[in-house]
Design an enzyme around this catalytic site. Structure first.
Site, short mmCIF file in Angstrom:
data_model
loop_
_atom_site.label_atom_id
_atom_site.label_comp_id
_atom_site.label_asym_id
_atom_site.label_seq_id
_atom_site.Cartn_x
_atom_site.Cartn_y
_atom_site.Cartn_z
N GLU A 169 42.21 33.79 34.03
CA GLU A 169 43.24 34.42 34.85
C GLU A 169 44.09 33.42 35.62
O GLU A 169 44.20 33.47 36.86
CB GLU A 169 42.57 35.44 35.79
CG GLU A 169 41.78 36.48 35.01
CD GLU A 169 41.01 37.46 35.88
OE1 GLU A 169 41.09 37.37 37.12
OE2 GLU A 169 40.30 38.32 35.32
N ASN A 210 41.61 33.19 29.19
CA ASN A 210 41.31 34.62 29.27
C ASN A 210 42.10 35.23 30.42
O ASN A 210 42.11 34.70 31.54
CB ASN A 210 39.80 34.79 29.50
CG ASN A 210 39.32 36.22 29.49
OD1 ASN A 210 39.52 36.92 28.50
ND2 ASN A 210 38.71 36.67 30.58
N ASP A 276 37.50 48.05 28.73
CA ASP A 276 37.06 49.33 29.29
C ASP A 276 38.33 50.14 29.56
O ASP A 276 39.41 49.58 29.73
CB ASP A 276 36.18 49.19 30.53
CG ASP A 276 36.74 48.25 31.61
OD1 ASP A 276 35.93 47.63 32.31
OD2 ASP A 276 37.99 48.16 31.76
O1 G3I Z 1 24.27 39.72 43.01
C1 G3I Z 1 24.75 40.14 44.29
C2 G3I Z 1 23.68 40.94 45.01
O2 G3I Z 1 22.55 40.10 45.28
C3 G3I Z 1 24.25 41.49 46.32
O3 G3I Z 1 23.28 42.31 46.96
C4 G3I Z 1 25.52 42.31 46.01
C5 G3I Z 1 26.16 42.88 47.25
O4 G3I Z 1 26.83 41.87 47.91
O5 G3I Z 1 26.49 41.46 45.35
C6 G3I Z 1 25.99 40.99 44.10
O6 G3I Z 1 26.98 40.17 43.50
C7 G3I Z 1 28.08 40.91 42.99
C8 G3I Z 1 28.17 40.68 41.48
O7 G3I Z 1 29.33 41.33 40.94
C9 G3I Z 1 26.93 41.21 40.75
O8 G3I Z 1 26.88 42.62 40.93
C10 G3I Z 1 29.35 40.37 43.65
O9 G3I Z 1 29.32 40.72 45.02
C11 G3I Z 1 30.57 41.01 43.00
O10 G3I Z 1 31.76 40.40 43.50
C12 G3I Z 1 30.53 40.76 41.49
O11 G3I Z 1 31.65 41.44 40.92
C13 G3I Z 1 31.98 40.99 39.60
C14 G3I Z 1 33.45 40.53 39.60
O12 G3I Z 1 33.84 40.14 38.28
C15 G3I Z 1 33.63 39.32 40.50
O13 G3I Z 1 32.86 38.27 39.98
C16 G3I Z 1 31.81 42.17 38.62
O14 G3I Z 1 30.44 42.50 38.50
C17 G3I Z 1 32.36 41.76 37.25
O15 G3I Z 1 32.36 42.89 36.38
C18 G3I Z 1 33.80 41.25 37.37
O16 G3I Z 1 34.19 40.80 36.11
C19 G3I Z 1 35.51 40.23 36.08
C20 G3I Z 1 35.48 39.10 35.06
O17 G3I Z 1 34.52 38.15 35.44
C21 G3I Z 1 36.86 38.48 34.91
N1 G3I Z 1 37.85 39.50 34.53
C22 G3I Z 1 37.91 40.62 35.48
C23 G3I Z 1 36.54 41.28 35.61
C24 G3I Z 1 36.59 42.44 36.57
O18 G3I Z 1 36.91 41.99 37.86
#
Ligand code: G3I
Length: 358
Positions: A169, A210, A276
């Site tokens: 991105e 990507n 999705d």
């Molecule tokens: O693992 C911690 C957990 O220990 C904690 O209790 C919880 C609450 O704070 O957070 C958890 O981490 C989260 C993680 O997902 C795992 O669930 C992060 O806060 C959260 O920010 C993270 O979000 C991810 C997001 O990227 C940011 O990294 C999403 O799951 C993921 O689907 C999303 O994927 C991105 C791709 O990498 C790039 N393209 C866009 C896509 C959607 O945003």
């Protein structure tokens, strides 16, 4: 119960493969479900000449037995993307201190199942540990940090990751460069720095940029094509583009194929990397049918251009989709329901890989 067992037995005998039995859904019985009786979506993708149909998955889903039962079925998924565990905050939480424990667990799952592993990601503006953004590094310091991070991460998985989202991105929707710590300190040069370090670390891995909102013809896609042309002119290694494909039901771009052909003309391969298709809740039969058509449109586009090597959904079940937490009021974006029942979207994908349109 006996009748159900007989039907399932018949299904298995027809295909001679272990068709994953659908567990009866105890909720949403009013909503339509898939009807396709096929060995699996990855089976169909491979039969269609694609490298894979795959999915993102996360470490928090390892303890979900029913989830794991379907995830580990190679007939459904031939490729795995770690949703979060390869990101910078997880892999280099402190300067020069690398931690691959969580990512290795997903890599091991892919290896055990004979699934292609996708690396995600090296350099991204999001999910950075504070030490990267808060230390006010100068250009030469940050150049080293980027090269070391990408080289170490890609090198750790040398020979195990087929394709990498090295640059994630980098652009704004208007086609300008996203202003993050990398661009603000290094300008565009952070991109070749990362790509060159990755190539040196694993010469056989395919290196991708990507992004989202580049899936159709438009200013952002044009800007990315121009960036790629410049990288190619500068002899910077770049092999492919990831079309994230986070769509909205009824709003899939109509220029998917034309756009893909423009990237193919650059000599690149590409993949649908985070597919999705969300809908405004509640789910209705009409929205689910439109979603089926939309998934079919995307698969048909990938089928229409040989350089589209595969399709990855950004998790396969609504139960673990990122959408509801990021887009309140939206959800149901995946091909399986939260109860692990195949939705009409499953049929849309299957029909697409079988060469059909809806
Ligand atoms: O693992 C911690 C957990 O220990 C904690 O209790 C919880 C609450 O704070 O957070 C958890 O981490 C989260 C993680 O997902 C795992 O669930 C992060 O806060 C959260 O920010 C993270 O979000 C991810 C997001 O990227 C940011 O990294 C999403 O799951 C993921 O689907 C999303 O994927 C991105 C791709 O990498 C790039 N393209 C866009 C896509 C959607 O945003």
């Amino acid at each position: 119960m006996l009748l159900t067992l007989a039907i399932l037995t018949a299904v298995v005998s027809i295909h001679g493969v272990c068709a994953v039995p659908q567990t009866a859904s105890v909720t949403n019985t009013a909503l339509p479900t898939a009807t396709a009786v096929v060995p699996g979506l990855n089976y169909l993708a491979r039969e269609a000449g694609k490298l894979y149909f795959g999915t993102a998955t996360d470490n928090s889903e390892f303890n979900e037995t029913r989830y794991q039962h379907i995830l580990n079925n190679y007939l459904h998924f031939g490729q795995i993307t770690p949703e979060n565990s390869m990101k910078w905050y997880a892999t280099e939480p402190e300067p020069g201190v690398f931690n691959f424990t969580a990512a290795n667990a997903i890599a091991d799952l892919a290896f055990r199942n004979g699934m292609i592993l996708r690396g995600h990601n090296c350099v991204w503006y999001d999910e950075l540990p504070a030490w990267v953004t808060a230390n006010n590094y100068n250009a030469s310091e940050l150049a080293y940090i980027v090269a070391n991070h990408c080289g170490t991460l890609v090198g750790h998985y040398r020979g195990h990751v087929c394709n990498w989202d090295i640059i994630n991105e980098p652009l704004n929707d208007n086609g300008t460069f996203r202003q993050d710590v990398f661009y603000d300190t290094l300008g565009e040069s952070y991109i070749p720095i990362a790509l060159r370090a990755a190539r040196a670390a694993d010469p056989n891995a395919k290196l991708y940029i990507n992004d989202y909102n580049i899936e159709g013809v438009g200013v952002k896609s044009t800007a990315l094509q121009n960036l790629i042309k410049q990288l190619q002119a500068d002899d910077v290694p770049i092999d492919g583009v990831g079309f994230e494909s986070h769509f909205i039901v009824g709003e899939v771009p109509t220029t998917l194929v034309e756009n893909m052909q423009a990237y193919a003309a650059l000599g690149l391969e590409f993949a649908i990397t985070e597919l999705d298709i969300r809908m405004e809740l509640p789910e209705t039969p009409e929205l689910l049918e439109q979603q089926k058509t939309d998934f079919n449109t995307v698969i048909h586009a990938c089928m229409s251009v040989p350089q589209c090597v595969g399709v990855t959904v950004w998790d396969w079940t609504d139960k673990f989709s990122w959408i509801p937490s990021s887009f309140p009021g939206y959800g149901a974006a995946c091909p399986w329901s939260s109860d692990y029942v195949r939705k009409p979207a499953f049929d849309g994908i299957a029909i697409g890989f079988e060469g059909g349109t809806i």
